[in-house]
Design a protein around this motif. Structure first.
Motif, short mmCIF file in Angstrom:
data_model
loop_
_atom_site.label_atom_id
_atom_site.label_comp_id
_atom_site.label_asym_id
_atom_site.label_seq_id
_atom_site.Cartn_x
_atom_site.Cartn_y
_atom_site.Cartn_z
N ASP A 171 -6.83 2.79 113.63
CA ASP A 171 -7.60 2.01 114.60
C ASP A 171 -8.53 1.07 113.85
OD1 ASP A 171 -8.52 1.12 117.01
OD2 ASP A 171 -9.78 2.88 117.40
N THR A 172 -7.99 -0.07 113.41
CA THR A 172 -8.77 -1.03 112.66
C THR A 172 -9.13 -2.21 113.55
OG1 THR A 172 -6.78 -2.13 111.84
CG2 THR A 172 -7.72 -0.39 110.45
N ASP A 173 -10.08 -3.00 113.11
CA ASP A 173 -10.57 -4.13 113.89
C ASP A 173 -9.59 -5.30 113.83
OD1 ASP A 173 -12.21 -5.69 115.45
OD2 ASP A 173 -13.52 -6.27 113.80
N GLY A 174 -8.87 -5.51 114.92
CA GLY A 174 -7.97 -6.65 115.01
C GLY A 174 -6.59 -6.43 114.41
N GLU A 195 -0.20 -2.24 102.21
CA GLU A 195 -0.38 -1.63 103.52
C GLU A 195 -1.82 -1.77 104.00
OE1 GLU A 195 2.90 1.91 103.03
OE2 GLU A 195 1.02 2.06 101.94
N SER A 196 -2.76 -1.58 103.09
CA SER A 196 -4.17 -1.69 103.42
C SER A 196 -4.52 -3.10 103.92
CB SER A 196 -5.01 -1.34 102.19
OG SER A 196 -6.38 -1.43 102.48
N ASN A 197 -4.03 -4.10 103.21
CA ASN A 197 -4.29 -5.48 103.62
C ASN A 197 -3.62 -5.80 104.96
OD1 ASN A 197 -5.83 -6.04 101.35
ND2 ASN A 197 -4.09 -6.77 100.18
N ALA A 198 -2.42 -5.27 105.17
CA ALA A 198 -1.69 -5.54 106.42
C ALA A 198 -2.43 -5.03 107.65
CB ALA A 198 -0.29 -4.93 106.36
N VAL A 199 -3.17 -3.93 107.50
CA VAL A 199 -3.87 -3.35 108.65
C VAL A 199 -5.38 -3.61 108.61
CG1 VAL A 199 -2.11 -1.57 108.98
CG2 VAL A 199 -4.16 -1.04 107.62
N ALA A 200 -5.84 -4.41 107.64
CA ALA A 200 -7.27 -4.71 107.48
C ALA A 200 -8.10 -3.44 107.35
CB ALA A 200 -7.78 -5.59 108.63
#
Length: 192
Positions: free
Chosen positions: A146-149, A175-180
């Motif tokens: 549940d990330t912001d945007g 993966e981290s960058n893809a989901v912010a």
């Protein structure tokens, strides 16, 4: 108790054998503790190396301690492609037939014929955590972030259970960058 767990970004790094550590950093070399990681007994080291592929190299790659029985390089898919290495997505330690590279340190270099992987996303859990979450070692689950945007559900997440673990999910930088993801991103296992 919450069924959530922290989602941490695991950046490019290597694990080295004592034999390779001594080739790279000199006879009787020891890893120098820089900072503890979330998993008990694991730590980032002061020592850094260069990972060389057929196309180019990645300088200043962290070594994680303690030493391991075999040397393993963990890159994101973007890292691996950028330096020309075909690195399969694998669980840590599953390096048979994986990518090859040269590792360069201040005192020498090592060529590994296999050992370069893109780490499969995974969750570290204690037995009590696994029981609470209704999973067992080697289960493959879906995790909602549940990330912001950039909310996402990630599949193919391997559950790893040991009394030596601390509750945390690991994803790579792609993966981290893809989901912010941030240092406060939480995940929860979901059923689809």
């Amino acid at each position: 108790m919450s069924k959530e767990f922290i989602v941490e970004t695991s950046a490019r790094h290597i694990h080295v054998s004592q034999e390779h550590l001594e080739v790279l950093f000199g006879k009787d070399a020891k890893l120098t503790h820089k900072k503890d990681l979330s998993q008990p007994g694991q730590f980032a080291c002061e020592e850094r190396v260069t990972v060389v592929g057929p196309k180019k190299e990645l300088a200043n790659v962290s070594i994680l301690g303690p030493v391991r029985p075999a040397t393993q390089v963990e890159l994101s898919a973007t890292d691996a492609r950028s330096i020309g290495i075909a690195a399969p997505v694998r669980e840590s330690g599953d390096v048979s037939g994986s990518g090859a590279c040269k590792i360069v340190g201040p005192c020498g270099e090592v060529e590994i014929s296999e050992g370069v992987i893109v780490a499969k996303r995974h969750i570290h859990l204690t037995p009590a955590d696994a029981e609470e979450l209704g999973v067992k070692d080697k289960d493959v689950v879906w995790v909602k972030l549940d990330t912001d945007g950039r909310k996402a559900v990630l599949g193919d997440v391997v559950v790893r259970v040991s009394d030596k673990f601390a509750r945390a999910m690991h994803i790579d930088t792609d993966e981290s960058n893809a989901v912010a993801a941030t240092g406060k991103t939480m995940g929860v296992i979901v059923t689809l």
